[in-house]
Design an enzyme around this catalytic site. Structure first.
Site, PDB file in Angstrom:
ATOM      1  N   TYR A 153      72.945  60.264  32.588  1.00 23.43           N
ATOM      2  CA  TYR A 153      73.527  59.916  33.763  1.00 23.43           C
ATOM      3  C   TYR A 153      73.062  60.976  34.725  1.00 23.43           C
ATOM      4  O   TYR A 153      73.117  62.173  34.522  1.00 23.43           O
ATOM      5  CB  TYR A 153      74.995  59.872  33.718  1.00 23.43           C
ATOM      6  CG  TYR A 153      75.765  58.653  34.202  1.00 23.43           C
ATOM      7  CD1 TYR A 153      75.374  58.148  35.670  1.00 23.43           C
ATOM      8  CD2 TYR A 153      76.467  57.670  33.365  1.00 23.43           C
ATOM      9  CE1 TYR A 153      75.902  56.870  35.993  1.00 23.43           C
ATOM     10  CE2 TYR A 153      76.743  56.629  33.631  1.00 23.43           C
ATOM     11  CZ  TYR A 153      76.721  56.184  34.955  1.00 23.43           C
ATOM     12  OH  TYR A 153      77.089  54.999  35.245  1.00 23.43           O
ATOM     13  N   GLU A 165      73.377  60.971  38.663  1.00 24.62           N
ATOM     14  CA  GLU A 165      73.730  60.496  40.028  1.00 24.62           C
ATOM     15  C   GLU A 165      73.376  61.707  41.007  1.00 24.62           C
ATOM     16  O   GLU A 165      73.459  63.220  40.746  1.00 24.62           O
ATOM     17  CB  GLU A 165      75.117  60.200  40.103  1.00 24.62           C
ATOM     18  CG  GLU A 165      75.559  59.090  39.621  1.00 24.62           C
ATOM     19  CD  GLU A 165      77.119  58.691  39.889  1.00 24.62           C
ATOM     20  OE1 GLU A 165      77.890  59.688  40.199  1.00 24.62           O
ATOM     21  OE2 GLU A 165      77.548  57.688  39.448  1.00 24.62           O
ATOM     22  N   ASP A 174      57.720  45.149  53.477  1.00 29.57           N
ATOM     23  CA  ASP A 174      57.862  44.910  51.991  1.00 29.57           C
ATOM     24  C   ASP A 174      56.403  44.340  51.272  1.00 29.57           C
ATOM     25  O   ASP A 174      56.095  43.176  51.327  1.00 29.57           O
ATOM     26  CB  ASP A 174      58.844  43.549  51.819  1.00 29.57           C
ATOM     27  CG  ASP A 174      59.225  43.311  50.423  1.00 29.57           C
ATOM     28  OD1 ASP A 174      58.581  43.928  49.416  1.00 29.57           O
ATOM     29  OD2 ASP A 174      60.344  42.731  50.123  1.00 29.57           O
ATOM     30  N   THR A 217      58.226  46.586  44.961  1.00 33.25           N
ATOM     31  CA  THR A 217      58.664  46.411  43.445  1.00 33.25           C
ATOM     32  C   THR A 217      57.504  47.117  42.599  1.00 33.25           C
ATOM     33  O   THR A 217      56.400  47.322  43.286  1.00 33.25           O
ATOM     34  CB  THR A 217      58.671  45.017  42.963  1.00 33.25           C
ATOM     35  OG1 THR A 217      57.392  44.185  43.211  1.00 33.25           O
ATOM     36  CG2 THR A 217      59.707  44.147  43.627  1.00 33.25           C
ATOM     37  N   LYS A 258      54.551  43.842  39.710  1.00 36.53           N
ATOM     38  CA  LYS A 258      53.834  42.755  40.097  1.00 36.53           C
ATOM     39  C   LYS A 258      52.520  43.243  40.075  1.00 36.53           C
ATOM     40  O   LYS A 258      51.682  43.412  38.977  1.00 36.53           O
ATOM     41  CB  LYS A 258      54.010  42.204  41.292  1.00 36.53           C
ATOM     42  CG  LYS A 258      55.658  41.842  41.731  1.00 36.53           C
ATOM     43  CD  LYS A 258      56.023  41.135  42.725  1.00 36.53           C
ATOM     44  CE  LYS A 258      57.033  40.508  43.082  1.00 36.53           C
ATOM     45  NZ  LYS A 258      58.352  41.387  43.088  1.00 36.53           N
ATOM     46  N   ARG A 279      59.916  46.925  35.466  1.00 35.51           N
ATOM     47  CA  ARG A 279      60.680  46.153  36.743  1.00 35.51           C
ATOM     48  C   ARG A 279      61.588  47.211  37.632  1.00 35.51           C
ATOM     49  O   ARG A 279      62.251  48.045  37.010  1.00 35.51           O
ATOM     50  CB  ARG A 279      61.813  45.126  36.125  1.00 35.51           C
ATOM     51  CG  ARG A 279      61.259  44.388  35.209  1.00 35.51           C
ATOM     52  CD  ARG A 279      62.067  43.008  35.146  1.00 35.51           C
ATOM     53  NE  ARG A 279      62.278  42.094  36.033  1.00 35.51           N
ATOM     54  CZ  ARG A 279      61.091  41.271  36.435  1.00 35.51           C
ATOM     55  NH1 ARG A 279      60.284  41.148  35.335  1.00 35.51           N
ATOM     56  NH2 ARG A 279      61.080  40.530  37.345  1.00 35.51           N
TER      57      ARG A 279
HETATM   58  N1  PLP Z   1      60.456  41.496  47.798  1.00 38.91           N
HETATM   59  C1  PLP Z   1      59.515  40.556  47.681  1.00 38.91           C
HETATM   60  C2  PLP Z   1      58.213  40.309  48.750  1.00 38.91           C
HETATM   61  C3  PLP Z   1      59.210  39.836  46.465  1.00 38.91           C
HETATM   62  O1  PLP Z   1      58.352  38.970  46.320  1.00 38.91           O
HETATM   63  C4  PLP Z   1      60.251  40.109  45.610  1.00 38.91           C
HETATM   64  C5  PLP Z   1      60.659  39.015  44.309  1.00 38.91           C
HETATM   65  O2  PLP Z   1      59.815  38.495  43.762  1.00 38.91           O
HETATM   66  C6  PLP Z   1      61.502  41.005  45.814  1.00 38.91           C
HETATM   67  C7  PLP Z   1      61.369  41.576  47.183  1.00 38.91           C
HETATM   68  C8  PLP Z   1      62.735  41.235  44.873  1.00 38.91           C
HETATM   69  O3  PLP Z   1      62.292  41.905  43.840  1.00 38.91           O
HETATM   70  P1  PLP Z   1      63.297  41.900  42.509  1.00 38.91           P
HETATM   71  O4  PLP Z   1      63.224  40.640  42.030  1.00 38.91           O
HETATM   72  O5  PLP Z   1      62.601  43.011  41.754  1.00 38.91           O
HETATM   73  O6  PLP Z   1      64.644  42.219  43.086  1.00 38.91           O
END
Ligand code: PLP
Length: 439
Positions: free
Chosen positions: A55, A57, A210, A236, A239, A245
């Protein structure tokens, strides 16, 4: 009593066997889901390590628990490597590596920068956006990002399927957003960040990118650089980064306190230290020449897949791709994405059905999304990808045949009919197995 030293195979053969089955599935199938990849052994070693016991935090040097000497070093190293992976100046940018995943990273940003009911604009889901960019339907607020904030989507042009910046600008003048999100999950083209910035500036809005899908491509410089224009960049790491993950939030330095406080204690509890160590490992790999070569091949393979499918008479949305993914529109042939997904599934090919922007029903989308990150990780080059396109074309023709012999156009009738085509399916499965065996 449970013996903590027993192996998984000894202690829980049921779960062990299921993992072996999934491993076999991953090895034997053609993996074309654009959001997936095969991570490295080193990342998995970190993920399966004793770091899961701890842990911690808080942030390095400021923890709520003792015993974090090693964990602090790991998190600091991860932060440093994330900044290096995207060539960021630590005086200008910082990052938080604690988000459990992409969705939680995005919600933490909105919690940090907006008040409940503030206004945000993100790419509409049917246009290729992600759920967490404010998705709602006409009668249901689907994502928490539309439940807690006012969301107005922007879209791609319904004819070209390219980002419609002019309409975004017009609608933003009426909606006056506090935050604009760029990026998406199924948009095969690059983003014009300076145009987004211009529009955000007209309303004093934050600009957030994002880059979950394209982060690996951004890191090696084959796509435009969101860090030149955005206040916040989220990603993320599983990918195109090919890590575990997890999620990361990059922020301009003046937003540091707001973002860090939002991740913990506002949105999350204890960090997943095994994930953070694994992110650090993946970020180290990003800086290698091999990773750059890999990404260049990913993009080349995606372009080859578009070209070959087009030669075979298929329609690729926007006519091609700039990144690792493409959208194949099956509507001109009167087939749905769901039927194509069913056929590929029984032939050991993983793809996913996807809406095309002009679709009226999200339940029966007209397209499928394909991505080349996973197959490129397995060493597929352009010649291999041409063979993959030909196999996909076989699947398409089989789906058309089954559809024309089904009693109705309904998916259930199509599914019922599939069992009658075992010979054709076996033929395709053999071609798939030919490509995946021995890799
Ligand atoms: N943002 C985008 C552009 C995504 O394509 C995804 C998932 O495919 C996410 C956020 C969410 O990610 P997670 O599934 O790890 O929560």
């Amino acid at each position: 009593m449970c013996n903590l030293k027993q192996s998984l195979e000894q202690l829980d053969p049921q779960i062990y066997d299921l993992i072996q089955d999934e491993k076999k599935r991953q090895q034997m199938s053609l993996e074309l889901i654009a959001s997936e990849n095969y991570t490295s052994r080193s990342v998995m070693e970190a993920m399966g390590s004793i770091l899961t016991n701890k842990y911690s935090e808080g942030l390095p040097g400021k923890r709520y628990y003792g015993g974090n000497q090693c964990i602090d070093k790991i998190e600091n190293l991860c932060i440093q490597r994330c900044l290096e992976a995207f060539n960021l100046d630590p005086n200008e940018w910082g990052c938080n590596v604690q988000p459990y995943s992409g969705s939680t990273a995005n919600f933490a940003v909105l919690t940090a920068l907006l008040k409940p009911n503030d206004r945000l604009m993100g790419l509409d889901l049917p246009s290729g956006g992600h759920l967490t960019h404010g998705y709602q339907t006409s009668n249901t607020k689907i994502s928490s990002t539309s439940i807690y904030f006012q969301s107005m989507p922007y879209q791609v042009d319904m004819v070209t399927n390219l980002m419609d910046y002019d309409t975004l600008e017009k609608n933003a003048k009426l909606f006056r957003p506090n935050l604009i999100i760029c990026g998406g999950s199924a948009y095969p083209r690059d983003w014009d960040y300076s145009r987004f910035r211009q529009i955000a500036n007209q309303h004093g809005a934050y600009l957030m990118m994002d880059m979950a899908h394209i982060a690996g491509l951004v890191s090696v410089g084959v796509l435009n650089n969101p860090f030149e224009h955005c206040d916040i960049v989220t990603t993320t790491t599983h990918k195109t980064i090919r890590g575990p993950r997890s999620g990361v939030i990059f922020f301009k330095k003046h937003l540091e306190n707001k973002i860090n406080f939002s991740v913990f204690p506002s949105c999350q509890g204890g960090p997943h230290n095994h994930q953070i160590a694994a992110v650090a490992v993946a970020m180290k790999q990003l800086k290698t020449p091999e990773f750059k070569e890999y990404i260049i091949q990913v993009v080349s393979n995606a372009k080859t897949l578009c070209k070959r499918l087009t030669e075979l008479g298929h329609t690729i949305v926007t006519g091609g791709t700039d990144n690792h993914s493409l959208l194949w529109n099956l509507k001109p042939h009167g087939l749905t994405g769901s039927k194509m997904e069913k056929i590929t599934d029984v032939c050991n090919i993983s793809i996913n059905k996807n809406t095309i922007a002009s679709d009226v029903s999200a339940m029966s989308p007209s397209g499928v999304r394909l991505g080349t990150s996973s197959l490129t990780t397995r060493g597929f080059d352009n010649d291999d990808i041409i063979k993959v396109a030909d196999i996909l074309d076989d699947c398409f023709h089989l789906a058309m045949k089954i559809q024309s012999n089904s009693s109705s156009k309904k998916l259930v009738d199509f599914e019922r009919k599939i069992d009658e085509y075992t010979d054709e399916i076996l033929l395709i499965k053999n071609k798939v197995s030919h490509m995946t065996t021995g890799l």
